[in-house]
Design a protein around this motif. Structure first.
Motif, PDB file in Angstrom:
ATOM      1  N   GLN A 114       8.194  -0.565   7.013  1.00 47.53           N
ATOM      2  CA  GLN A 114       7.961   0.700   7.698  1.00 47.53           C
ATOM      3  C   GLN A 114       9.179   1.073   8.533  1.00 47.53           C
ATOM      4  OE1 GLN A 114       6.303  -2.065   8.810  1.00 47.53           O
ATOM      5  NE2 GLN A 114       6.668  -2.177  11.011  1.00 47.53           N
ATOM      6  N   LYS A 115       9.302   2.374   8.805  1.00 50.23           N
ATOM      7  CA  LYS A 115      10.381   2.863   9.669  1.00 50.23           C
ATOM      8  C   LYS A 115       9.831   3.961  10.562  1.00 50.23           C
ATOM      9  CE  LYS A 115      14.953   4.939   9.895  1.00 50.23           C
ATOM     10  NZ  LYS A 115      15.497   3.947  10.846  1.00 50.23           N
ATOM     11  N   ARG A 116      10.130   3.854  11.852  1.00 51.05           N
ATOM     12  CA  ARG A 116       9.688   4.846  12.833  1.00 51.05           C
ATOM     13  C   ARG A 116      10.842   5.773  13.199  1.00 51.05           C
ATOM     14  NH1 ARG A 116      10.827   5.915  17.725  1.00 51.05           N
ATOM     15  NH2 ARG A 116       9.368   6.968  19.141  1.00 51.05           N
ATOM     16  N   THR A 117      10.542   7.059  13.298  1.00 52.12           N
ATOM     17  CA  THR A 117      11.480   8.034  13.843  1.00 52.12           C
ATOM     18  C   THR A 117      10.756   8.782  14.967  1.00 52.12           C
ATOM     19  OG1 THR A 117      10.856   9.880  12.387  1.00 52.12           O
ATOM     20  CG2 THR A 117      12.488   8.324  11.540  1.00 52.12           C
ATOM     21  N   ASP A 118      11.468   9.699  15.611  1.00 56.89           N
ATOM     22  CA  ASP A 118      10.840  10.448  16.701  1.00 56.89           C
ATOM     23  C   ASP A 118       9.774  11.416  16.210  1.00 56.89           C
ATOM     24  OD1 ASP A 118      12.355   9.171  18.580  1.00 56.89           O
ATOM     25  OD2 ASP A 118      13.924  10.712  18.634  1.00 56.89           O
ATOM     26  N   ARG A 119       9.782  11.711  14.913  1.00 52.65           N
ATOM     27  CA  ARG A 119       8.841  12.689  14.375  1.00 52.65           C
ATOM     28  C   ARG A 119       7.706  12.083  13.551  1.00 52.65           C
ATOM     29  NH1 ARG A 119      12.418  17.208  11.513  1.00 52.65           N
ATOM     30  NH2 ARG A 119      13.680  15.404  10.934  1.00 52.65           N
ATOM     31  N   SER A 120       7.901  10.883  13.035  1.00 56.07           N
ATOM     32  CA  SER A 120       6.877  10.303  12.170  1.00 56.07           C
ATOM     33  C   SER A 120       7.129   8.814  11.966  1.00 56.07           C
ATOM     34  CB  SER A 120       6.853  11.016  10.810  1.00 56.07           C
ATOM     35  OG  SER A 120       8.077  10.798  10.123  1.00 56.07           O
ATOM     36  N   VAL A 121       6.198   8.175  11.252  1.00 52.81           N
ATOM     37  CA  VAL A 121       6.353   6.778  10.851  1.00 52.81           C
ATOM     38  C   VAL A 121       6.175   6.727   9.337  1.00 52.81           C
ATOM     39  CG1 VAL A 121       5.499   4.423  11.068  1.00 52.81           C
ATOM     40  CG2 VAL A 121       5.416   5.964  13.047  1.00 52.81           C
ATOM     41  N   LEU A 122       7.218   6.295   8.637  1.00 51.68           N
ATOM     42  CA  LEU A 122       7.186   6.228   7.179  1.00 51.68           C
ATOM     43  C   LEU A 122       6.960   4.786   6.747  1.00 51.68           C
ATOM     44  CD1 LEU A 122       7.568   7.643   4.434  1.00 51.68           C
ATOM     45  CD2 LEU A 122      10.022   7.189   4.650  1.00 51.68           C
ATOM     46  N   CYS A 123       5.947   4.584   5.906  1.00 52.66           N
ATOM     47  CA  CYS A 123       5.601   3.243   5.421  1.00 52.66           C
ATOM     48  C   CYS A 123       5.800   3.171   3.916  1.00 52.66           C
ATOM     49  CB  CYS A 123       4.155   2.900   5.764  1.00 52.66           C
ATOM     50  SG  CYS A 123       3.773   2.946   7.526  1.00 52.66           S
ATOM     51  N   CYS A 124       6.431   2.102   3.477  1.00 55.18           N
ATOM     52  CA  CYS A 124       6.658   1.860   2.055  1.00 55.18           C
ATOM     53  C   CYS A 124       5.805   0.670   1.625  1.00 55.18           C
ATOM     54  CB  CYS A 124       8.132   1.579   1.799  1.00 55.18           C
ATOM     55  SG  CYS A 124       8.495   1.074   0.092  1.00 55.18           S
ATOM     56  N   LEU A 125       4.820   0.918   0.774  1.00 55.16           N
ATOM     57  CA  LEU A 125       3.934  -0.132   0.277  1.00 55.16           C
ATOM     58  C   LEU A 125       4.426  -0.548  -1.108  1.00 55.16           C
ATOM     59  CD1 LEU A 125       2.309   1.391   2.492  1.00 55.16           C
ATOM     60  CD2 LEU A 125       0.241   0.831   1.219  1.00 55.16           C
ATOM     61  N   ARG A 126       4.997  -1.724  -1.191  1.00 58.92           N
ATOM     62  CA  ARG A 126       5.550  -2.227  -2.452  1.00 58.92           C
ATOM     63  C   ARG A 126       4.402  -2.613  -3.384  1.00 58.92           C
ATOM     64  NH1 ARG A 126      10.378  -2.411  -5.378  1.00 58.92           N
ATOM     65  NH2 ARG A 126      10.665  -4.432  -6.357  1.00 58.92           N
ATOM     66  N   LYS A 127       4.374  -2.064  -4.561  1.00 57.67           N
ATOM     67  CA  LYS A 127       3.293  -2.343  -5.517  1.00 57.67           C
ATOM     68  C   LYS A 127       3.372  -3.784  -6.025  1.00 57.67           C
ATOM     69  CE  LYS A 127       2.973   2.388  -7.349  1.00 57.67           C
ATOM     70  NZ  LYS A 127       3.137   3.225  -8.562  1.00 57.67           N
ATOM     71  N   ALA A 128       2.214  -4.404  -6.171  1.00 55.06           N
ATOM     72  CA  ALA A 128       2.170  -5.736  -6.775  1.00 55.06           C
ATOM     73  C   ALA A 128       2.478  -5.644  -8.264  1.00 55.06           C
ATOM     74  CB  ALA A 128       0.793  -6.365  -6.555  1.00 55.06           C
ATOM     75  N   GLU A 129       2.175  -4.494  -8.858  1.00 52.69           N
ATOM     76  CA  GLU A 129       2.475  -4.247 -10.261  1.00 52.69           C
ATOM     77  C   GLU A 129       3.345  -2.991 -10.373  1.00 52.69           C
ATOM     78  OE1 GLU A 129      -0.732  -4.501 -13.149  1.00 52.69           O
ATOM     79  OE2 GLU A 129      -2.016  -5.399 -11.619  1.00 52.69           O
ATOM     80  N   PRO A 130       4.665  -3.129 -10.226  1.00 51.48           N
ATOM     81  CA  PRO A 130       5.550  -1.963 -10.347  1.00 51.48           C
ATOM     82  C   PRO A 130       5.410  -1.335 -11.731  1.00 51.48           C
ATOM     83  CG  PRO A 130       6.706  -3.821  -9.360  1.00 51.48           C
ATOM     84  CD  PRO A 130       5.399  -4.355  -9.844  1.00 51.48           C
ATOM     85  N   GLY A 131       5.498  -0.020 -11.772  1.00 46.84           N
ATOM     86  CA  GLY A 131       5.379   0.672 -13.046  1.00 46.84           C
ATOM     87  C   GLY A 131       3.977   1.157 -13.349  1.00 46.84           C
ATOM     88  N   LYS A 132       3.015   0.780 -12.506  1.00 43.17           N
ATOM     89  CA  LYS A 132       1.640   1.233 -12.697  1.00 43.17           C
ATOM     90  C   LYS A 132       1.373   2.394 -11.751  1.00 43.17           C
ATOM     91  CE  LYS A 132      -3.138  -0.375 -12.895  1.00 43.17           C
ATOM     92  NZ  LYS A 132      -4.053  -1.554 -12.785  1.00 43.17           N
ATOM     93  N   ALA A 133       1.019   3.544 -12.305  1.00 41.46           N
ATOM     94  CA  ALA A 133       0.817   4.743 -11.496  1.00 41.46           C
ATOM     95  C   ALA A 133      -0.459   4.646 -10.669  1.00 41.46           C
ATOM     96  CB  ALA A 133       0.751   5.972 -12.401  1.00 41.46           C
ATOM     97  N   TRP A 134      -0.395   5.213  -9.475  1.00 42.32           N
ATOM     98  CA  TRP A 134      -1.560   5.334  -8.598  1.00 42.32           C
ATOM     99  C   TRP A 134      -1.998   6.803  -8.584  1.00 42.32           C
ATOM    100  CZ3 TRP A 134      -1.781   2.064  -3.533  1.00 42.32           C
ATOM    101  CH2 TRP A 134      -1.489   0.712  -3.820  1.00 42.32           C
ATOM    102  N   PRO A 135      -3.118   7.131  -9.203  1.00 46.20           N
ATOM    103  CA  PRO A 135      -3.587   8.529  -9.159  1.00 46.20           C
ATOM    104  C   PRO A 135      -4.117   8.931  -7.786  1.00 46.20           C
ATOM    105  CG  PRO A 135      -5.217   7.136 -10.226  1.00 46.20           C
ATOM    106  CD  PRO A 135      -4.003   6.273  -9.993  1.00 46.20           C
ATOM    107  N   ARG A 136      -4.446   7.960  -6.985  1.00 41.49           N
ATOM    108  CA  ARG A 136      -4.895   8.207  -5.605  1.00 41.49           C
ATOM    109  C   ARG A 136      -4.520   6.994  -4.763  1.00 41.49           C
ATOM    110  NH1 ARG A 136      -9.647   7.171  -8.551  1.00 41.49           N
ATOM    111  NH2 ARG A 136     -10.739   5.269  -7.882  1.00 41.49           N
ATOM    112  N   LEU A 137      -4.603   7.146  -3.456  1.00 39.29           N
ATOM    113  CA  LEU A 137      -4.245   6.060  -2.544  1.00 39.29           C
ATOM    114  C   LEU A 137      -5.399   5.110  -2.295  1.00 39.29           C
ATOM    115  CD1 LEU A 137      -2.058   4.922  -0.590  1.00 39.29           C
ATOM    116  CD2 LEU A 137      -3.053   6.379   1.181  1.00 39.29           C
ATOM    117  N   THR A 138      -6.607   5.646  -2.294  1.00 35.02           N
ATOM    118  CA  THR A 138      -7.783   4.868  -1.907  1.00 35.02           C
ATOM    119  C   THR A 138      -8.445   4.172  -3.095  1.00 35.02           C
ATOM    120  OG1 THR A 138      -9.181   6.837  -2.118  1.00 35.02           O
ATOM    121  CG2 THR A 138      -8.247   6.383   0.041  1.00 35.02           C
TER     122      THR A 138
END
Length: 206
Positions: A114-138
């Motif tokens: 994750q990275k915090r800035t003064d305007r937001s917090v951006l989080c990068c969730l590394r996939k356990a299976e790269p290359g597999k699309a996520w149609p939704r987050l939940t």
């Protein structure tokens, strides 16, 4: 010796005084209880937690979530294998934000950042299976009022070249860069496509 008629009047007078005393005591107790209840309710409202507004988008190797909280502090991000948690204190009003999501698929906890800035917090969730699309987050197909799709960064990466595989490395470099948002690298690795393109596959809004 008190005449019988006087004794009866005294008894009646005493009987009238007793209920009055009990009424006053009972009323005072109820007022105290009401004040305590109101105070407790006020404290609960004062410390109520609100989810932070966020937007997300999918990439070949990672999923990105940006929490739109300005001037955040006490930021805590919890990367579990199948669950993601975020808390912080935000804004001049010091509002406490808390978000939790059961994820669509598993992630690599150790490689997520994750990275915090003064305007937001951006989080990068590394996939356990790269290359597999996520149609939704939940995990479940449910609508979260605080979550929306970041159409400005969403693209149909499944038809892109393998150059997209370098996005996570670019994000890792960004983690080590303590500059502001202007220093963030282009995660696309190419020119942005129009968000309204008919060729792109739109994500599940649910």
């Amino acid at each position: 010796m008190t005449p019988p008629c006087m004794r009866g009047q005294q008894a009646a007078s005493a009987a009238r005084r007793v209920p009055l005393r009990h009424i006053l005591e009972s009323s005072g107790t109820r007022k105290l209880r009401h004040c305590a209840s109101s105070s407790s309710s006020g404290n609960a409202r004062r410390f109520r937690e609100h989810p932070a507004t966020a937007k997300w988008y999918d990439r070949r190797d990672s999923v990105y979530i940006e929490f739109c909280v300005a001037d955040s502090k006490d930021v805590k991000v919890n990367f579990d294998k199948t669950k993601f948690g975020f808390t912080c204190i935000g804004g001049t009003d010091n509002v406490k934000h808390e978000n939790e999501v059961d994820l669509f698929e598993a992630i690599d906890q150790k490689e997520s950042k994750q990275k915090r800035t003064d305007r937001s917090v951006l989080c990068c969730l590394r996939k356990a299976e790269p290359g597999k699309a996520w149609p939704r987050l939940t995990k479940e197909k449910a609508k979260l009022t605080w979550l929306s799709v970041d159409f400005n960064n969403w693209k149909d990466w499944e038809d892109d070249s393998d150059e997209e595989m370098g996005n996570f490395d670019q994000f890792s470099d960004m983690m080590n860069n303590m500059g502001g948002e202007d220093d963030l690298p282009d995660l696309d690795g190419a020119e942005d496509d129009s968000a309204d393109s008919d060729d792109e596959k739109m994500p599940d809004l649910e």
